[in-house]
Enzyme design. Structure first.
Site, PDB file in Angstrom:
ATOM      1  N   LYS A 113       0.658  -1.195   0.117  1.00 33.29           N
ATOM      2  CA  LYS A 113       0.070   0.131  -0.100  1.00 33.29           C
ATOM      3  C   LYS A 113       0.742   1.157  -0.028  1.00 33.29           C
ATOM      4  O   LYS A 113       2.071   1.066   0.537  1.00 33.29           O
ATOM      5  CB  LYS A 113      -0.960   0.025   1.019  1.00 33.29           C
TER       6      LYS A 113
HETATM    7  P1  NAD Z   1     -13.465   7.424  -2.997  1.00 37.43           P
HETATM    8  O1  NAD Z   1     -12.429   8.521  -2.732  1.00 37.43           O
HETATM    9  O2  NAD Z   1     -13.901   7.115  -4.622  1.00 37.43           O
HETATM   10  O3  NAD Z   1     -14.503   7.658  -2.256  1.00 37.43           O
HETATM   11  C1  NAD Z   1     -14.698   8.022  -0.779  1.00 37.43           C
HETATM   12  C2  NAD Z   1     -15.910   8.431  -0.426  1.00 37.43           C
HETATM   13  O4  NAD Z   1     -16.002   8.416   1.060  1.00 37.43           O
HETATM   14  C3  NAD Z   1     -15.856  10.010  -0.982  1.00 37.43           C
HETATM   15  O5  NAD Z   1     -17.247  10.078  -1.446  1.00 37.43           O
HETATM   16  C4  NAD Z   1     -15.942  10.836   0.191  1.00 37.43           C
HETATM   17  O6  NAD Z   1     -16.523  12.085   0.262  1.00 37.43           O
HETATM   18  C5  NAD Z   1     -16.639   9.751   1.197  1.00 37.43           C
HETATM   19  N1  NAD Z   1     -16.199   9.837   2.677  1.00 37.43           N
HETATM   20  C6  NAD Z   1     -15.055  10.232   3.321  1.00 37.43           C
HETATM   21  N2  NAD Z   1     -15.233  10.402   4.763  1.00 37.43           N
HETATM   22  C7  NAD Z   1     -16.525  10.169   4.668  1.00 37.43           C
HETATM   23  C8  NAD Z   1     -17.511  10.084   6.080  1.00 37.43           C
HETATM   24  N3  NAD Z   1     -16.658  10.265   7.223  1.00 37.43           N
HETATM   25  N4  NAD Z   1     -18.777  10.165   6.035  1.00 37.43           N
HETATM   26  C9  NAD Z   1     -19.190   9.836   4.704  1.00 37.43           C
HETATM   27  N5  NAD Z   1     -18.535   9.733   3.621  1.00 37.43           N
HETATM   28  C10 NAD Z   1     -17.389  10.022   3.769  1.00 37.43           C
HETATM   29  O7  NAD Z   1     -12.824   6.258  -2.502  1.00 37.43           O
HETATM   30  P2  NAD Z   1     -13.035   4.687  -2.701  1.00 37.43           P
HETATM   31  O8  NAD Z   1     -11.942   4.185  -3.599  1.00 37.43           O
HETATM   32  O9  NAD Z   1     -14.417   4.385  -3.076  1.00 37.43           O
HETATM   33  O10 NAD Z   1     -12.692   4.117  -1.287  1.00 37.43           O
HETATM   34  C11 NAD Z   1     -13.481   3.882  -0.356  1.00 37.43           C
HETATM   35  C12 NAD Z   1     -13.116   2.805   0.495  1.00 37.43           C
HETATM   36  O11 NAD Z   1     -13.068   1.540  -0.172  1.00 37.43           O
HETATM   37  C13 NAD Z   1     -11.642   2.921   1.301  1.00 37.43           C
HETATM   38  O12 NAD Z   1     -11.727   2.597   2.518  1.00 37.43           O
HETATM   39  C14 NAD Z   1     -10.842   2.084   0.191  1.00 37.43           C
HETATM   40  O13 NAD Z   1      -9.660   1.534   0.951  1.00 37.43           O
HETATM   41  C15 NAD Z   1     -11.804   1.096   0.142  1.00 37.43           C
HETATM   42  N6  NAD Z   1     -11.416   0.356  -1.130  1.00 37.43           N
HETATM   43  C16 NAD Z   1     -11.525   0.862  -2.342  1.00 37.43           C
HETATM   44  C17 NAD Z   1     -11.149   0.017  -3.568  1.00 37.43           C
HETATM   45  C18 NAD Z   1     -11.221   0.632  -4.913  1.00 37.43           C
HETATM   46  O14 NAD Z   1     -10.899  -0.094  -6.125  1.00 37.43           O
HETATM   47  N7  NAD Z   1     -11.473   1.922  -5.136  1.00 37.43           N
HETATM   48  C19 NAD Z   1     -10.823  -1.190  -3.293  1.00 37.43           C
HETATM   49  C20 NAD Z   1     -10.863  -1.960  -2.151  1.00 37.43           C
HETATM   50  C21 NAD Z   1     -11.169  -0.984  -1.149  1.00 37.43           C
END
Ligand code: NAD
Length: 423
Positions: A113
Site C-alpha cells: 500500500k
Molecule cells: P473514493 O475517494 O472514490 O470515495 C470515498 C468517499 O467517501 C467519498 O465520496 C468521500 O466523500 C466519502 N467519505 C469520506 N469520509 C466520509 C465520512 N466520514 N462520511 C461519509 N462519507 C465519507 O474512495 P473509494 O475508492 O471508493 O474507497 C472507499 C473505501 O473503499 C476505502 O476504504 C478504500 O480503501 C476501500 N477500497 C477501495 C477500492 C477501490 O478499488 N477503489 C478497493 C478496495 C477497497
C-alpha cells in the site's frame, strides 16, 4: 485508569487492529511461532519526502510512504491513497490487509500500500500531477510489474495511475503498462476495473442474502461514502430492485424512505461534487445514517466508521464492509452480539484487486478481454471466496472476520512453509 484500559476506550489505530486480528487468526490456526515471525510484519517500509512546487511558486514538502507487507505469493499489490489523514501506521495496516485479501481471493499477489499525506481537494490538477510524479519517482526503486504494483485508493484516480505509469516508463525508456492497475482503458486499463470493487461488494452481499434467506428485492440499503466503491454498489443494488434509502459523503447525508433515484444522485454528484442538497431527499445527520433501520448497511468511506461508541445503534441485518477497516475490534464484538451478519473487508471489497489482477494479466499478455468476460470471472472468484469463508465460519463456529483471516493467513502461511522461508 491504567493506560491499556484508556486505549481500548479510545479505540486502537488501524495497524493495532490489523495485528490483533492476525493474532486471533494465527491462534485459531495453531500457527507455529516461526511462521508467525515470517508473515506478521511488513517486509519493507519506505518513507519519502515529496517536495512540490505549488501554483503560487512556493515549495511544500509532503510525506509519502510505500509499504510492502508481503511478497511471498507474488509481487506486492495495493493502492495509493492521497488523504490528509494518511500515516505510516495506516499504510502498514492497509498493506497487511492486502496480503490477506489477495490470499482470500487466491490471486498470486502479496500485499502493499502507499499514501501521501495531502489534501487533493485543495490542490489544482497541476499540483496533483507534480505531487504524483515526484512521489512515483521517490518510490520507483520499489515498484515494477514483477515487484510491486500500485492501484487507485481513496482520492486517487485512473488519471493519477496514468501519471505514475508514465513516470515509471520514462525512467525505463519504454512503456511498462503493467506497473500500475486501475489505468484509463486507452493506456491498457481493463474494462470493468472502475466498477470492480462495488461489483464485488454486490456479489458478496447477494451471496449473504442467499445464505440468510433474505430477499434482495425490496431490501433497504444504506451506503456511507458515495465514492467509487459506494456509488457503484448502490447502483447495482438499485438495479437489482433493492431500495437504497440513504447515502452520504463528507459534505452530508441524504435519506428517502421511498428509495433514492440512484442514477439521478450520481448525476447530481457529478455536477455538484456532493450528494448533499439532492432535491428529492431529506438531509440527515451523518450519525443518523449509520443508525437507520435497514437490511444492508455498506460502510464505504474510511476506517473506524463503526466503533464501540456507535455500533450499539446499528439496526442492519448485514454489514458489508466496502471500505477497509470500517469496523473496529470493539464494534465487531457488539455487532456479533446483536446477530449482525458481517461481510469482512478482505472478502467484501476484494473485487477491486481481483480485477486489478485481471488487468495485470491482460497487460502482460497484450490480449484484452470484453467486459462480460471480466464480470463473469469476477463473479466466479467472489462467489467461490465467499463460499470458502462461509464454510470456515459455519464449520469452525467463528465470526466471518476470523474465518476470512484464517483463510487468507492460512494460505500465506502455507506458501511460506512450502518456499522454505524459515529454517
Ligand atoms: P473514493 O475517494 O472514490 O470515495 C470515498 C468517499 O467517501 C467519498 O465520496 C468521500 O466523500 C466519502 N467519505 C469520506 N469520509 C466520509 C465520512 N466520514 N462520511 C461519509 N462519507 C465519507 O474512495 P473509494 O475508492 O471508493 O474507497 C472507499 C473505501 O473503499 C476505502 O476504504 C478504500 O480503501 C476501500 N477500497 C477501495 C477500492 C477501490 O478499488 N477503489 C478497493 C478496495 C477497497
Amino acid at each position: 485508569m491504567i493506560a491499556t484500559e484508556k486505549k481500548s476506550r479510545v479505540e486502537k489505530n488501524a495497524y493495532e487492529v490489523a495485528l490483533e486480528n492476525f493474532d486471533l487468526a494465527a491462534n485459531a490456526l495453531g500457527l507455529e511461532d516461526n511462521v508467525r515471525a515470517m508473515i506478521k510484519y511488513p517486509e519493507r517500509v519506505l518513507s519519502v519526502g515529496v517536495p512540490v512546487r505549488m501554483d503560487n511558486g512556493k515549495v511544500i514538502r509532503f510525506d509519502g510512504y510505500r509499504v510492502q507487507h508481503s511478497t511471498t505469493r507474488g509481487p506486492a499489490k495495493g493502492g495509493i491513497r492521497f488523504h490528509p489523514k494518511v500515516t505510516v501506521d495506516e499504510v502498514k495496516a492497509l498493506a497487511t490487509w492486502m496480503t490477506w485479501k489477495c490470499a482470500v481471493v487466491n490471486i498470486p499477489f502479496g500485499g502493499g500500500k502507499g499514501g501521501v499525506t495531502c489534501n487533493p481537494k485543495e490542490m489544482s490538477m497541476g499540483e496533483i500531477e507534480r505531487l504524483t510524479r515526484r512521489y512515483a519517482s521517490a518510490i520507483l526503486p520499489l515498484i515494477g510489474p514483477d515487484q510491486d504494483i500500485p492501484a487507485p485508493d481513496v482520492y486517487t484516480t485512473p488519471q493519477i495511475m496514468a501519471w505514475i505509469m508514465d513516470t515509471y516508463s520514462m525512467n525505463k525508456g519504454y512503456t511498462v503498462s503493467a506497473v500500475v492497475t486501475g489505468k484509463p482503458i486507452s493506456l491498457g486499463g481493463s474494462l470493468g476495473r472502475n466498477e470492480a470493487t462495488g461489483r464485488g461488494v454486490f456479489y458478496t452481499t447477494v451471496s449473504s442474502c442467499e445464505h440468510l434467506k433474505l430477499p434482495l428485492k425490496g431490501a433497504r440499503v444504506v451506503v456511507q461514502g458515495f465514492g467509487n466503491a459506494g456509488s457503484i454498489a448502490a447502483q447495482l443494488f438499485n438495479e437489482a430492485s433493492a431500495k437504497v434509502i440513504a447515502v452520504s459523503d463528507t459534505r452530508g447525508a441524504i435519506f428517502s424512505d421511498k428509495g433514492l433515484d440512484i442514477p439521478a444522485v450520481m448525476a447530481f454528484k457529478d455536477r455538484t461534487g456532493t450528494v448533499a442538497g439532492f432535491p428529492d431527499a431529506m438531509r440527515i445527520k451523518p450519525e443518523e445514517l449509520l443508525a437507520l433501520e435497514c437490511e444492508i448497511l455498506v460502510p464505504a468511506a474510511l476506517e473506524n466508521a463503526l466503533t464501540g461508541e456507535n455500533a450499539h445503534s446499528v439496526r442492519a441485518r448485514i454489514v458489508a464492509e466496502a471500505a477497509n477497516g470500517p469496523v473496529t475490534t470493539e464494534a465487531d464484538r457488539i455487532l456479533e452480539q446483536k446477530g449482525v451478519f458481517l461481510i469482512p473487508d478482505i472478502l467484501c471489497n476484494a473485487g477491486g484487486v481481483t480485477v486489478s489482477y485481471f488487468e495485470w494479466v491482460q497487460d502482460e499478455q497484450h490480449l484484452f478481454w470484453d467486459a462480460q468476460d471480466v464480470y463473469n470471472r469476477l463473479e466466479r472468484v467472489m462467489k467461490t471466496s465467499f463460499s470458502e469463508v462461509l464454510k470456515i465460519h459455519l464449520e469452525r463456529k467463528v465470526s466471518m472476520r476470523l474465518a476470512a483471516n484464517m483463510l487468507g493467513i492460512g494460505r500465506v502461511a502455507e506458501a511460506t512453509k512450502i518456499r522454505g522461508l524459515y529454517p
